[in-house]
Scaffold this motif. Sequence first.
Motif, short mmCIF file in Angstrom:
data_model
loop_
_atom_site.label_atom_id
_atom_site.label_comp_id
_atom_site.label_asym_id
_atom_site.label_seq_id
_atom_site.Cartn_x
_atom_site.Cartn_y
_atom_site.Cartn_z
N LEU A 55 0.84 -1.20 0.00
CA LEU A 55 0.00 0.00 0.00
C LEU A 55 0.88 1.25 0.00
CD1 LEU A 55 -2.88 -0.80 2.51
CD2 LEU A 55 -2.92 -0.87 0.03
N ALA A 56 1.96 1.21 0.80
CA ALA A 56 2.86 2.36 0.87
C ALA A 56 3.52 2.61 -0.48
CB ALA A 56 3.91 2.13 1.95
N THR A 59 0.92 4.08 -2.81
CA THR A 59 0.68 5.46 -2.37
C THR A 59 1.75 6.41 -2.90
OG1 THR A 59 -0.30 4.62 -0.36
CG2 THR A 59 0.36 6.89 -0.33
N PRO A 65 -2.60 10.66 -1.00
CA PRO A 65 -2.47 10.67 0.45
C PRO A 65 -2.66 9.25 0.99
CG PRO A 65 -4.22 12.15 -0.30
CD PRO A 65 -3.79 11.35 -1.48
N PRO A 66 -1.84 8.82 1.96
CA PRO A 66 -1.98 7.45 2.48
C PRO A 66 -3.38 7.16 3.01
CG PRO A 66 -0.04 8.52 3.40
CD PRO A 66 -0.74 9.55 2.60
N SER A 67 -4.00 8.18 3.64
CA SER A 67 -5.31 7.94 4.24
C SER A 67 -6.37 7.64 3.17
CB SER A 67 -5.74 9.12 5.10
OG SER A 67 -5.70 10.31 4.36
N ARG A 68 -6.22 8.25 1.98
CA ARG A 68 -7.16 8.00 0.89
C ARG A 68 -7.08 6.53 0.46
NH1 ARG A 68 -8.68 10.54 -3.90
NH2 ARG A 68 -9.37 12.28 -2.66
N VAL A 69 -5.85 6.02 0.31
CA VAL A 69 -5.65 4.63 -0.11
C VAL A 69 -6.23 3.69 0.95
CG1 VAL A 69 -3.90 2.89 -0.64
CG2 VAL A 69 -3.60 5.22 -1.43
N PHE A 70 -5.95 4.00 2.22
CA PHE A 70 -6.42 3.13 3.30
C PHE A 70 -7.94 3.12 3.37
CE2 PHE A 70 -6.94 1.45 7.56
CZ PHE A 70 -5.96 0.49 7.60
N SER A 71 -8.55 4.28 3.16
CA SER A 71 -10.01 4.33 3.23
C SER A 71 -10.64 3.55 2.08
CB SER A 71 -10.50 5.78 3.26
OG SER A 71 -10.62 6.31 1.97
N THR A 74 -10.31 -0.24 2.96
CA THR A 74 -11.21 -0.72 4.02
C THR A 74 -12.68 -0.60 3.63
OG1 THR A 74 -11.00 1.43 5.07
CG2 THR A 74 -9.67 -0.34 5.97
N PHE A 75 -12.99 0.22 2.61
CA PHE A 75 -14.39 0.39 2.22
C PHE A 75 -14.89 -0.83 1.44
CE2 PHE A 75 -17.82 1.78 -0.55
CZ PHE A 75 -18.65 2.43 0.36
N HIS B 165 -4.35 16.40 3.50
CA HIS B 165 -5.10 15.13 3.48
C HIS B 165 -4.52 14.12 4.47
CE1 HIS B 165 -8.21 12.99 0.92
NE2 HIS B 165 -7.99 12.22 1.96
N ASN B 166 -4.36 14.58 5.68
CA ASN B 166 -3.93 13.66 6.75
C ASN B 166 -5.08 12.74 7.14
OD1 ASN B 166 -2.48 12.62 9.09
ND2 ASN B 166 -3.86 13.93 10.26
N ASP B 168 -8.81 10.75 6.80
CA ASP B 168 -9.80 10.16 5.90
C ASP B 168 -10.67 9.23 6.74
OD1 ASP B 168 -11.24 9.37 3.59
OD2 ASP B 168 -9.49 9.88 2.39
N VAL B 169 -11.58 8.55 6.07
CA VAL B 169 -12.54 7.70 6.78
C VAL B 169 -12.27 6.25 6.43
CG1 VAL B 169 -14.99 7.20 7.07
CG2 VAL B 169 -14.25 9.53 6.63
N MET B 170 -12.20 5.36 7.41
CA MET B 170 -12.02 3.95 7.09
C MET B 170 -13.28 3.15 7.45
SD MET B 170 -9.67 1.98 9.83
CE MET B 170 -10.10 1.80 11.54
N ASN B 171 -13.35 1.96 6.88
CA ASN B 171 -14.49 1.04 7.08
C ASN B 171 -15.80 1.67 6.60
OD1 ASN B 171 -12.77 -0.83 8.12
ND2 ASN B 171 -13.24 -0.36 10.25
N ARG B 172 -16.90 1.01 6.93
CA ARG B 172 -18.21 1.54 6.55
C ARG B 172 -19.24 1.18 7.61
NH1 ARG B 172 -20.48 -1.64 1.53
NH2 ARG B 172 -18.53 -1.82 0.46
N ILE B 179 -9.38 8.28 10.29
CA ILE B 179 -8.01 7.79 10.44
C ILE B 179 -7.01 8.82 9.93
CG2 ILE B 179 -8.43 5.31 10.33
CD1 ILE B 179 -7.62 5.66 7.25
N ASP B 181 -3.35 8.89 8.02
CA ASP B 181 -2.49 8.01 7.20
C ASP B 181 -3.01 6.57 7.17
OD1 ASP B 181 -1.00 10.13 6.56
OD2 ASP B 181 0.85 9.48 7.51
N PHE B 182 -2.15 5.58 7.35
CA PHE B 182 -2.59 4.18 7.31
C PHE B 182 -3.10 3.75 8.67
CE2 PHE B 182 0.63 3.83 3.77
CZ PHE B 182 -0.32 3.66 2.78
#
Lengths: 169, 235
Positions: A55-56, A59, A65-71, A74-75, B165-166, B168-172, B179, B181-182
């Motif tokens: 993932l890194a 990214t 942004p890492p958070s975008r990839v992670f979201s 997980t979605f 963009h630090n 974001d939203v994880m899961n649903r 969250i 980052d990762f």
Amino acid sequence: MKSDTAILSKELPKTDPRVKLIAAKMKKENYKPDALIEILHTAQNAYGYLPKEVLAYITKSLHLPPSRVFSTVTFYHFFSLKSKGEHTCIVCTGTACYVKGAQAILNRLEQKYSLKPGQVTPDNKLGIQVARCIGACGLAPAVVIDNDVQGKANAEEIIETINAKTGII
Amino acid sequence: MNTIPITINDKKLDVDPAKTILEVCRENDIEILTMCHLKGIIDIGACRLCLVEIEGINKLLSACTTKVAANMVVKTSTERIKKYQRITAELFFAERNHVCSVCVANGKCELQQLGYKVEMDHIRYPHLFPHCEVDTSHPWYVMDHNRCIMCTRCVRVCNEVEGAHNWDVMNRGHQVRIISDFNTPWGESITCTSCGKCLHACPTGAIWPKAIVQGQLEKKPEIISELMEKRKMKL
């Protein structure tokens, strides 16, 4: 939540054929950030799951942004952050299969391999999952072992097939 | 400038067709409750508090994401809307662990204000009491997921205003979490610039600066709106 800054800075081995596959896909997609899902698909198929370092790598290459990839990961249920095992055994627990004794098969498998649905053996050889109806109700109870559907399944036969494929006795 | 006629709560208005119902209402002192709306950042219609009735449409539509149209007849405070607002407010409280008496934002919290506005005296739904973490790894700020209402204002401010963009939203579903980052601790984030805009954007006591005691939190979400206005200005 645990610290993994070290994982993120780790370089992936460039000779790994799986890394080459992802690199080729990203090049084909022109490193477009919009192609994230397609690239994650390739990575998921290559590894069977999505390790953090992969993932890194994605990214960094796509400048996302890492958070975008992670979201994104997980979605969608298709993506998994944990290994599903080298060989997978999916037991259908849809209505028809349930009535025909899917639960008994699951119980037998749990007894044999000490695995609950969603778990993987410590050596990562076998993972057991459940599915809600795979659309083969006429073959109930149905079990899918490594993409092969076994209709009118019987627990002992299933165990035999799994043992033959994974080498577990 | 072209204007179009619309009616809001039996009041006839001539408005700019590029505006949303919410913007028009705010300009004309018509009260609409919001949670996820923050002037200056993109509206997503997530909180469902700004629902309005529009004649000829059966569904209730969110005022923040619906543009005005010619001869539109809008009602903003019918019994049906009030009923839904009350339900929404109660669900906000039932979803996480909101305890006003021990919260840093007590008295200055938008969620608390909302509870008063909709005259919420009790919660009719079972509380979920989820297990939520409190992230204190950042040197200056704290993220308390117990008090988060998933309005994603911090996510949008971080992306649109700061550009980092630090968040974001994880899961649903009910398992969603904000969250960094990762899903790494905030303090170890490689993207966070520690600008503190998320802190001001947050409507509750979910993000707050350390060294603040209970009930002493000062939040200024309007600084973000002002900042965005200034950016639009031509020098």
